[in-house]
Design a protein around this motif. Structure first.
Motif, PDB file in Angstrom:
ATOM      1  N   LEU A   1       0.806  -1.223   0.000  1.00  0.00           N
ATOM      2  CA  LEU A   1       0.000   0.000   0.000  1.00  0.00           C
ATOM      3  C   LEU A   1       0.836   1.269   0.000  1.00  0.00           C
ATOM      4  N   GLN A   2       2.127   1.150   0.278  1.00  0.00           N
ATOM      5  CA  GLN A   2       2.946   2.369   0.293  1.00  0.00           C
ATOM      6  C   GLN A   2       3.012   3.002  -1.095  1.00  0.00           C
ATOM      7  N   GLU A   3       2.888   2.160  -2.149  1.00  0.00           N
ATOM      8  CA  GLU A   3       3.093   2.720  -3.494  1.00  0.00           C
ATOM      9  C   GLU A   3       2.015   3.739  -3.878  1.00  0.00           C
ATOM     10  N   PRO A   4       0.713   3.364  -3.815  1.00  0.00           N
ATOM     11  CA  PRO A   4      -0.282   4.388  -4.152  1.00  0.00           C
ATOM     12  C   PRO A   4      -0.234   5.564  -3.186  1.00  0.00           C
ATOM     13  N   LEU A   5       0.038   5.282  -1.899  1.00  0.00           N
ATOM     14  CA  LEU A   5       0.052   6.375  -0.925  1.00  0.00           C
ATOM     15  C   LEU A   5       1.235   7.313  -1.161  1.00  0.00           C
ATOM     16  N   THR A   6       2.384   6.746  -1.544  1.00  0.00           N
ATOM     17  CA  THR A   6       3.537   7.599  -1.841  1.00  0.00           C
ATOM     18  C   THR A   6       3.244   8.480  -3.053  1.00  0.00           C
ATOM     19  N   LYS A   7       2.569   7.887  -4.056  1.00  0.00           N
ATOM     20  CA  LYS A   7       2.208   8.663  -5.247  1.00  0.00           C
ATOM     21  C   LYS A   7       1.290   9.821  -4.871  1.00  0.00           C
ATOM     22  N   LEU A   8       0.308   9.487  -4.022  1.00  0.00           N
ATOM     23  CA  LEU A   8      -0.644  10.508  -3.574  1.00  0.00           C
ATOM     24  C   LEU A   8       0.085  11.625  -2.831  1.00  0.00           C
TER      25      LEU A   8
ATOM     26  N   ASN B   1       3.259  12.436  -3.122  1.00  0.00           N
ATOM     27  CA  ASN B   1       4.062  13.231  -4.053  1.00  0.00           C
ATOM     28  C   ASN B   1       3.201  14.207  -4.844  1.00  0.00           C
ATOM     29  N   ARG B   2       1.983  13.745  -5.197  1.00  0.00           N
ATOM     30  CA  ARG B   2       1.087  14.637  -5.940  1.00  0.00           C
ATOM     31  C   ARG B   2       0.693  15.821  -5.066  1.00  0.00           C
ATOM     32  N   PHE B   3       0.442  15.525  -3.796  1.00  0.00           N
ATOM     33  CA  PHE B   3       0.119  16.589  -2.841  1.00  0.00           C
ATOM     34  C   PHE B   3       1.272  17.593  -2.751  1.00  0.00           C
ATOM     35  N   LEU B   4       2.520  17.056  -2.692  1.00  0.00           N
ATOM     36  CA  LEU B   4       3.679  17.957  -2.609  1.00  0.00           C
ATOM     37  C   LEU B   4       3.769  18.821  -3.869  1.00  0.00           C
ATOM     38  N   ASP B   5       3.578  18.178  -5.038  1.00  0.00           N
ATOM     39  CA  ASP B   5       3.672  18.923  -6.299  1.00  0.00           C
ATOM     40  C   ASP B   5       2.615  20.011  -6.374  1.00  0.00           C
ATOM     41  N   ARG B   6       1.433  19.662  -5.875  1.00  0.00           N
ATOM     42  CA  ARG B   6       0.301  20.575  -5.989  1.00  0.00           C
ATOM     43  C   ARG B   6       0.515  21.812  -5.124  1.00  0.00           C
ATOM     44  N   PHE B   7       0.985  21.599  -3.900  1.00  0.00           N
ATOM     45  CA  PHE B   7       1.015  22.715  -2.959  1.00  0.00           C
ATOM     46  C   PHE B   7       2.377  23.394  -2.857  1.00  0.00           C
ATOM     47  N   ALA B   8       3.412  22.735  -3.409  1.00  0.00           N
ATOM     48  CA  ALA B   8       4.714  23.401  -3.379  1.00  0.00           C
ATOM     49  C   ALA B   8       4.738  24.482  -4.452  1.00  0.00           C
ATOM     50  N   ALA B   9       5.349  25.606  -4.131  1.00  0.00           N
ATOM     51  CA  ALA B   9       5.480  26.667  -5.126  1.00  0.00           C
ATOM     52  C   ALA B   9       6.408  26.175  -6.216  1.00  0.00           C
ATOM     53  N   GLN B  10       5.952  26.301  -7.453  1.00  0.00           N
ATOM     54  CA  GLN B  10       6.781  25.823  -8.555  1.00  0.00           C
ATOM     55  C   GLN B  10       7.919  26.803  -8.803  1.00  0.00           C
ATOM     56  N   PRO B  11       9.157  26.321  -8.826  1.00  0.00           N
ATOM     57  CA  PRO B  11      10.242  27.217  -9.210  1.00  0.00           C
ATOM     58  C   PRO B  11      10.088  27.555 -10.695  1.00  0.00           C
ATOM     59  N   ASP B  12      10.443  28.762 -11.064  1.00  0.00           N
ATOM     60  CA  ASP B  12      10.256  29.184 -12.444  1.00  0.00           C
ATOM     61  C   ASP B  12      11.052  28.304 -13.389  1.00  0.00           C
ATOM     62  N   ARG B  13      10.341  27.733 -14.320  1.00  0.00           N
ATOM     63  CA  ARG B  13      11.034  26.858 -15.270  1.00  0.00           C
ATOM     64  C   ARG B  13      11.263  27.634 -16.557  1.00  0.00           C
TER      65      ARG B  13
END
Lengths: 241, 335
Positions: B312-319, B321-333
């Motif tokens: 179960l760690q796999e789907p939860l880790t993905k979730l 990571n998605r949470f981190l991507d969503r709420f972390a400020a994106q550095p300018d690419r």
């Protein structure tokens, strides 16, 4: 200078003699090709050299020392690296991870291992795939990864076991280019290959074995016109006009 | 906020919640359940060094729990040695036994290895059940050993309330998780995973697979034995069935497989999911349907193996990571 020397190498599996009194030497900085029909004992020769099986008789010298009973991991530390005919990637891990397992052999530091792995990936043009899981690579990239992992151990001698089998012609050309590049950088290479076009282009010297015995050796040109070699590959009935 | 900052913040938040939980959970019953939850998360994380990273399935870790529990208890009862010191001695003893078990068994693969470890563990349990005195040490056979709760306090590793135990096991769990994280990124971690996945290829790349597995086994045995001492001090009564039974080994394996072998979060997630099931089943169905929790574990294992073979760690880790991507400020690419 001779880097690898086989003296009357014999390997028996039960009653079957897979390798029968083979003499062979690899010169530093050169590419030696080992060819022979299916079941000739080519991979067994590699496995004896790489420490997977101890030879039944005869001696193997690498870099001046006898290595008959040295374990595979110690051989790797001494500078002998190999690839496998059937590729064995660490499938659940990324490409970079795979190569780092190899580059850890001379260091305990993560940063050093990572830098060297990245450098090797760069030379094999795998850098853009470094974060892909090895299990998701194409067969051509998996073969390349096998070489990358072996190179990351910084070998003196590289044993390549059919790294071009199963590749498309364009991919074979790329692989030939990679191996040529390695030779130009000073690497000594001992290669088993079935694709004649490739091995003829690459090898400085070719040894042909059949039923575990050496039947011919010489430059690619000499070997290609040797009647015994043609018969071994095509059968006794095949007439050479 | 950058991704890294958000990640460390979320970990700190989880830590704060874990440390603050006893302020909310006042009931000793629920605190007891939480202590056991952390204990099993700790045990499974220790097991994971061998069972996860080295890619084998040891099913005899109850032996090391027992060694830890008996060593510290015997030393405390007969010689007045503090359980904290007994804990380390028990760990050392477990290393010796672990290496002795590992030497012959690591040559085997798959089910053969698992069966061999079960055989050793059961053998040792039956022996302890039938030994009254081992040399000068009183083991008391099947009746076990009781630790009289006389001198409570940190020095004696004995407390009247549940809270101190909660904090001790929480610190132990955090320490073992940190150790696992460190190892997974080290040379040893790479070598263990490589040797577990493709031993021949690993050997050709300079990995002494057998030695790496023995090192992992030694560490795992040591850490598991520490939990044994904790268990003894927590329950203050040990007997072969309680601290050496195969049930412990099996529950560890269930937690690891359902949570996710070879990952850092897996054992903790597995314990969070399975331990309450086990305890609540015992509380509510203990009289009518004893053993119900094992049936639920089995069903869960089947479902997880079908849909998430890496746990179960796999789907939860993905979730996550998605949470981190969503709420972390994106550095300018800049392309």
């Amino acid at each position: 200078m001779t880097i690898l020397d086989l003296k009357r190498l014999v390997k028996d599996f039960g009653g079957l003699r897979a390798v029968d009194g083979l003499n062979l030497s690899v010169q530093e900085g050169k590419i030696l090709g080992l060819i022979g029909p299916n079941g000739a004992g080519k991979s067994t020769v590699f496995n004896c050299i790489a420490g997977v099986y101890p030879p039944t008789e005869g001696e193997i010298y690498f870099d001046g020392t006898k290595i008959n009973n040295v374990k595979p991991w110690n051989l790797c530390k001494q500078g002998l690296a190999r690839t496998f005919q059937i590729v064995k990637p660490f499938s659940s891990k990324t490409v970079l991870y795979n190569v780092m397992v190899g580059s850890y052999v001379t260091t305990d530091k993560r940063s050093v291992a990572e830098d060297r792995a990245l450098a090797v990936l760069e030379t094999l043009s795998l850098l853009d795939k470094k974060d892909i899981k090895a299990g998701n690579l194409t067969i051509a990239d998996r073969k390349r990864l096998e070489i990358a992992r072996a190179l990351a151990t910084e070998p003196k001698l590289l044993l390549l076991d059919e790294v071009m089998a199963g590749l498309r012609p364009t991919e074979v050309d790329e692989m030939v280019k990679i191996i040529m590049g390695l030779r130009d950088s000073g690497m000594t290479i001992f290669i088993i290959e079935h694709i004649m076009r490739a091995i003829m282009a690459l090898s400085d010297w070719i040894v042909v074995i059949h039923f575990g015995r050496k039947i011919s050796e010489g430059t690619p040109k000499d070997v290609a016109s040797d009647e015994k070699v043609i018969k071994a590959y095509l059968g006794e009935e095949y007439g050479v006009s | 906020m950058t991704r890294e900052k958000l990640q460390s913040l979320s970990l700190v938040l989880i830590g704060v919640i874990a440390f603050g939980l006893p302020l909310l959970v006042r009931s000793p019953t629920y605190l007891h359940i939480l202590v056991l939850l952390f204990l099993y998360a700790y045990l499974t994380t220790s097991w994971n060094l061998v069972g996860g990273f080295a890619g084998v399935l040891p099913l005899g870790h109850s032996t090391f729990v027992g060694i830890g529990a008996y060593t510290s208890t015997v030393l405390a009862l007969q010689y007045g040695v503090s359980p904290w010191i007994g804990m380390i001695i028990g760990g050392g003893l477990a290393v010796i036994v672990g290496v002795l078990i590992g030497l012959p068994t690591f040559k085997m693969r798959g089910a053969y290895f698992a069966l061999a470890t079960i055989a050793f563990a059961e053998g040792i349990r039956v022996m302890v059940e039938n030994i009254e005195y081992l040399g000068p040490f009183k083991l008391n056979g099947p009746r076990g050993l009781q630790i009289p709760p006389l001198n409570t306090g940190l020095a004696n590793f004995m407390f009247a309330e549940k809270e101190p135990y909660y904090y001790i096991i929480l610190v132990m769990l955090i320490a073992v998780l940190a150790l696992t994280y460190f190892i997974s990124r080290s040379k040893l971690g790479y070598y263990l995973s490589a040797g577990g996945e493709e031993p021949e290829a690993a050997m050709a790349l300079g990995v002494n697979v057998a030695r790496c597995k023995l090192i992992a086994m030694a560490m795992s045995s040591f850490l598991t034995a520490l939990a044994g001492t904790f268990w003894a001090q927590f329950t203050l009564f040990i007997h072969p069935k309680s601290v050496m039974s195969l049930d412990i080994s099996f529950e560890i394996a269930f937690i690891a497989l359902i949570g996710g072998r070879g990952s850092i979060a897996g054992p903790v997630l597995g314990a969070i999911i399975l331990r309450p099931v086990s305890d609540l089943c015992r509380i509510y169905f203990g009289d009518k349907l004893p053993g119900l929790h094992l049936i639920i574990f089995g069903v869960l294992l089947i479902v997880v193996m079908i849909f998430q073979p890496r746990g179960l760690q796999e789907p939860l880790t993905k979730l996550y990571n998605r949470f981190l991507d969503r709420f972390a400020a994106q550095p300018d690419r800049i392309r």
